[in-house]
Design a protein around this motif. Sequence first.
Motif, PDB file in Angstrom:
ATOM      1  N   PRO A   1      43.547   5.315   7.730  1.00 12.08           N
ATOM      2  CA  PRO A   1      43.870   3.870   8.111  1.00 12.08           C
ATOM      3  C   PRO A   1      42.557   3.693   7.697  1.00 12.08           C
ATOM      4  O   PRO A   1      42.440   2.237   7.483  1.00 12.08           O
ATOM      5  N   GLY A   2      41.734   4.468   6.590  1.00 10.93           N
ATOM      6  CA  GLY A   2      40.548   3.618   5.689  1.00 10.93           C
ATOM      7  C   GLY A   2      39.705   4.453   5.372  1.00 10.93           C
ATOM      8  O   GLY A   2      40.131   5.640   4.856  1.00 10.93           O
ATOM      9  N   ARG A   3      39.099   4.440   4.200  1.00 11.50           N
ATOM     10  CA  ARG A   3      38.641   5.254   3.141  1.00 11.50           C
ATOM     11  C   ARG A   3      37.184   5.047   3.487  1.00 11.50           C
ATOM     12  O   ARG A   3      36.302   4.721   4.286  1.00 11.50           O
ATOM     13  N   SER A   4      36.964   6.201   3.529  1.00 12.43           N
ATOM     14  CA  SER A   4      35.579   7.375   3.241  1.00 12.43           C
ATOM     15  C   SER A   4      34.986   7.179   2.597  1.00 12.43           C
ATOM     16  O   SER A   4      34.104   6.767   1.361  1.00 12.43           O
ATOM     17  N   TYR A   5      32.907   6.955   2.420  1.00 14.30           N
ATOM     18  CA  TYR A   5      32.366   6.760   1.719  1.00 14.30           C
ATOM     19  C   TYR A   5      31.415   7.562   1.563  1.00 14.30           C
ATOM     20  O   TYR A   5      30.426   7.602   2.355  1.00 14.30           O
ATOM     21  N   PRO A   6      31.324   8.446   0.690  1.00 13.72           N
ATOM     22  CA  PRO A   6      30.523   9.107   0.850  1.00 13.72           C
ATOM     23  C   PRO A   6      29.102   8.608  -0.051  1.00 13.72           C
ATOM     24  O   PRO A   6      29.025   8.088   0.064  1.00 13.72           O
ATOM     25  N   ASN A   7      28.360   9.738   0.698  1.00  6.96           N
ATOM     26  CA  ASN A   7      26.846   9.076  -0.094  1.00  6.96           C
ATOM     27  C   ASN A   7      25.218   9.873  -0.220  1.00  6.96           C
ATOM     28  O   ASN A   7      25.734  11.398   0.580  1.00  6.96           O
ATOM     29  N   GLY A   8      24.958  10.105  -0.443  1.00 11.94           N
ATOM     30  CA  GLY A   8      23.837  10.792  -0.652  1.00 11.94           C
ATOM     31  C   GLY A   8      22.005  10.393  -1.355  1.00 11.94           C
ATOM     32  O   GLY A   8      22.330   9.546  -2.436  1.00 11.94           O
ATOM     33  N   GLY A   9      21.088  11.390  -1.489  1.00 15.56           N
ATOM     34  CA  GLY A   9      19.914  11.399  -2.399  1.00 15.56           C
ATOM     35  C   GLY A   9      20.085  11.942  -2.915  1.00 15.56           C
ATOM     36  O   GLY A   9      20.089  13.305  -2.728  1.00 15.56           O
ATOM     37  N   HIS A  10      19.490  11.661  -4.252  1.00 14.21           N
ATOM     38  CA  HIS A  10      19.276  12.839  -5.526  1.00 14.21           C
ATOM     39  C   HIS A  10      17.634  13.013  -6.618  1.00 14.21           C
ATOM     40  O   HIS A  10      17.473  11.115  -6.387  1.00 14.21           O
ATOM     41  N   VAL A  11      17.547  13.734  -6.254  1.00 14.28           N
ATOM     42  CA  VAL A  11      15.642  13.989  -7.123  1.00 14.28           C
ATOM     43  C   VAL A  11      15.646  14.427  -8.138  1.00 14.28           C
ATOM     44  O   VAL A  11      16.245  15.456  -8.169  1.00 14.28           O
ATOM     45  N   ALA A  12      15.286  14.135  -9.003  1.00 15.47           N
ATOM     46  CA  ALA A  12      14.953  14.517 -10.195  1.00 15.47           C
ATOM     47  C   ALA A  12      14.012  14.993 -10.834  1.00 15.47           C
ATOM     48  O   ALA A  12      13.102  13.941 -10.694  1.00 15.47           O
ATOM     49  N   GLU A  13      13.586  15.421 -11.497  1.00 15.13           N
ATOM     50  CA  GLU A  13      12.289  16.113 -12.238  1.00 15.13           C
ATOM     51  C   GLU A  13      12.258  16.365 -13.645  1.00 15.13           C
ATOM     52  O   GLU A  13      13.221  16.915 -14.317  1.00 15.13           O
ATOM     53  N   VAL A  14      11.690  15.418 -14.874  1.00 19.26           N
ATOM     54  CA  VAL A  14      12.013  15.451 -15.822  1.00 19.26           C
ATOM     55  C   VAL A  14      10.626  15.996 -16.649  1.00 19.26           C
ATOM     56  O   VAL A  14       9.506  15.856 -15.501  1.00 19.26           O
ATOM     57  N   GLU A  15      10.498  16.549 -17.484  1.00 16.69           N
ATOM     58  CA  GLU A  15       9.543  17.151 -18.168  1.00 16.69           C
ATOM     59  C   GLU A  15       9.618  16.298 -19.838  1.00 16.69           C
ATOM     60  O   GLU A  15      10.810  17.318 -19.994  1.00 16.69           O
ATOM     61  N   ILE A  16       9.087  16.267 -20.617  1.00 19.24           N
ATOM     62  CA  ILE A  16       8.967  14.952 -22.066  1.00 19.24           C
ATOM     63  C   ILE A  16       7.529  16.423 -22.949  1.00 19.24           C
ATOM     64  O   ILE A  16       6.638  15.826 -22.598  1.00 19.24           O
ATOM     65  N   ASP A  17       8.331  16.748 -23.916  1.00 19.54           N
ATOM     66  CA  ASP A  17       6.844  16.680 -24.611  1.00 19.54           C
ATOM     67  C   ASP A  17       6.777  15.540 -25.702  1.00 19.54           C
ATOM     68  O   ASP A  17       7.642  15.055 -26.778  1.00 19.54           O
ATOM     69  N   PRO A  18       5.752  14.535 -25.478  1.00 21.16           N
ATOM     70  CA  PRO A  18       5.095  13.576 -26.308  1.00 21.16           C
ATOM     71  C   PRO A  18       4.952  13.966 -27.568  1.00 21.16           C
ATOM     72  O   PRO A  18       5.609  12.981 -28.360  1.00 21.16           O
ATOM     73  N   GLU A  19       5.587  15.413 -28.205  1.00 17.85           N
ATOM     74  CA  GLU A  19       4.809  15.232 -29.212  1.00 17.85           C
ATOM     75  C   GLU A  19       6.532  15.224 -29.876  1.00 17.85           C
ATOM     76  O   GLU A  19       6.472  14.992 -31.436  1.00 17.85           O
ATOM     77  N   THR A  20       7.123  15.735 -30.266  1.00 19.55           N
ATOM     78  CA  THR A  20       9.062  15.686 -30.224  1.00 19.55           C
ATOM     79  C   THR A  20      10.139  14.959 -29.783  1.00 19.55           C
ATOM     80  O   THR A  20      10.763  14.549 -29.956  1.00 19.55           O
ATOM     81  N   GLY A  21       9.634  14.461 -27.847  1.00 15.03           N
ATOM     82  CA  GLY A  21      10.375  13.339 -27.575  1.00 15.03           C
ATOM     83  C   GLY A  21      11.554  14.531 -26.529  1.00 15.03           C
ATOM     84  O   GLY A  21      12.511  14.119 -26.173  1.00 15.03           O
ATOM     85  N   LEU A  22      11.515  15.907 -26.663  1.00  5.88           N
ATOM     86  CA  LEU A  22      12.447  16.929 -26.398  1.00  5.88           C
ATOM     87  C   LEU A  22      11.680  16.216 -24.442  1.00  5.88           C
ATOM     88  O   LEU A  22      11.406  16.527 -23.872  1.00  5.88           O
TER      89      LEU A  22
END
Length: 770
Positions: free
Chosen positions: A613-634
């Motif tokens: 009868p209608g479409r469903s709308y999945p939803n949610g929250g994503h939380v990412a944490e990153v680490e960066i080496d400023p000397e290499t950009g990794l």
Amino acid sequence: MTKQAHQFGTSQSIKRIEDLRLLTGHGRYVDDIAPEGALHAYFLRSPVAHADITTLDVAEARALDGVHLVLTAADLEAAGLTASLPFSVMTNRDGSKGAAPHRPILARDRVRFVGEAVAIIVADTPEIARDAAELVELDLDDLDVSLGLAPGGPQIHAEAPDNVAFDWGIGDEAATDAALAASAHRISMEVTDNRVIINPLETRGSYAEWDGSRLHYCVNGQGVWDLKTDLAQMLGLDEDAVRVTNPDVGGGFGLKAQTFPEDFAIAQAARVLGRPVRWQADRGEAMLSDHAGRDLVSQAEIGFDENFRITAYKVENLSNLGAYNSGFGQGIQSTLFAKVFAGTYDIRTAYLGCRGIYTNTTQTDAYRGAGRPEAIYVLERVMDTAARQLGISPWDLRRRNFIAPDAFPYRTVVGELYDVGDFARVLDRVEAEADVAGFAARRDASAAQGKLRGIGLCYYIESILGDPSEGAAVELTEDGGATLYVGTQSNGQGHETVYAGFLSARTGIPVEAIEVVQGDSDRIKQGGGTGGSRSVTTQTTATVAMIDTMIRSLTPFVAEQMGTEPDAVRFDDDHRFRAEGSNMSPDLREVAQLARAAGRDDLLRHEARAKLPGRSYPNGGHVAEVEIDPETGLTQVVRYTVTDDFGVLVHPQLVEGQVHGGIAQGIGQAISEHTVYDDTGQLLTASFMDYGMPRAVDMPGISFSTEPVPSTANVLGMKGCGEAGTVGSLAAVSNAVLDALWARGVRRADMPFTPMRVWDMLARANAPES
């Protein structure tokens, strides 16, 4: 477990049925099952991006021992195969239709991208076919190439001045501009969504058989019915003269839902020769000729009032279509982008515009999410940037603007009808699960090791797509089992397990006694295929309808056996027919035996169709944490948390697997996948030595939880999950990267975050270390 969950067979993770077969090398893929003695096809492809064909002489190739056939565009034209490949076009803002230049099966007079098929060679072995390709005399008169994602440049098609394929819009542009002008705060930014090469584990492949009157085309696709129609129309056959099958498929992701030039060339070669013809792309060929994903630039502007409530939102997209229209290419960054354009926010004034641009590159089309990841990526990058510039928490800014739970069903500014949602509750859960309160300590620990650490949030919503109707049929077999016929197509998601488990939970037939049949246009008369996160929602809804039909059909017969009236018979929760006063309580398998003994074969097969009868709308929250080496950009994603609202779960383990896979593809695009063309249109990333596919070592542990709000758009209360991981991950990772770089003076950070690009961002910022 609730009674409803038990009744519908939901929230139960049974072991995957297909795993033993697939993991022990017993899968049956196209290349495994091609007929013995099938000839091998090889495609001669353009080595340049844009040129006129001045000579195409295949005489020597045809004369080589072991070569059975060489076809060019002239040969196809002589056989009457002159129609363009199928595709859809947009309606422009002025009411005219978008450009629809002819897309040939094989290039006729001009080539428009590196990898465009010029001829098909069919030989005894792949090696002979490749040798024959070396004997083809192909002379090309080079033309200037157009690679820029903007109107103008060397013209690719006469039908598209300035290489603009279409100019489309939705919403009230004048009202949006006025609301933005009157806003207390205005934030504008450009957002780039990088091109990715779609790399399923199994490359595209197929074989064709022709018996003199009927074509069988076996392809590793995402459904059989659209291709059946396309083959019939292009080849001038009645649809009854075409059978299409899909065997096991090693990944699709939207790529294999398309119709490609190779499909028609291989089918025609089999018709001409009267022998089976097979083809399997090698990886380099696939990277040159497959449709790509994403590739757009968005100009976005958002307005807020003095209380940081959104007043207006405007986005103008430039979408790289590649050299030709693909099946859905014009609609990806326009109508599909629009599905979730406003996200989860109460935005009442908005405008979305999109112009499609032809370039001398491979075509773009659907890739896991198809327009919805792109829309959420823009919106959630803009929301994060706005929070920084306004000096407000990105969490609080989202909470202030969420659609309230009591506002559902909610009609968005572009006309989508969201059924249900409780976004603040889901956001609260993911904030707790991600331990956002402990982030400062983790950032300090990273700093002590010389690393930059950032945290990024994305709150996504997506719309399931595709045909809202689906069918299901079941045959009660003589051995006491059942054969279930479905209209979707597994590409590795675990459909056999889900569908068999669901049917078992609703009927009592043991899972191991159920065979799931899919991907055969002769055995299944109609189906919507797989794509747009539709499969389990539509298919299980159809199965519910089919089971109800089956019980109604069997009840009069059971009543007759019991010597009672049909109204007295019920099918209980323990999956047995019962009636007051009768000592009989047969299950379905026993009823099938009785019907077979009575000669009632008409009671052994049941089918039904159902429409959502209608479409469903999945939803949610994503939380990412990153680490960066400023000397290499990794840059490394070191922590990842997601809380989803998928409504009622049918198979929690497979749902989590789908989320993990989607996040992996999102992290891949954000961190390492970088498609590069040189200024002549040569693809420089046409192998895995040059193209950065994500690896297991690149993936963090993923914390997954659900906070369900059952959908009202289907009887199961479920919401599709197949693309959600990708939809949410792009912005979460990107926002985390910018968060880490912000203290070093970086104010814009675009994917992909390869070491060189991140190092360059830091160098250009020229900011002192904090």
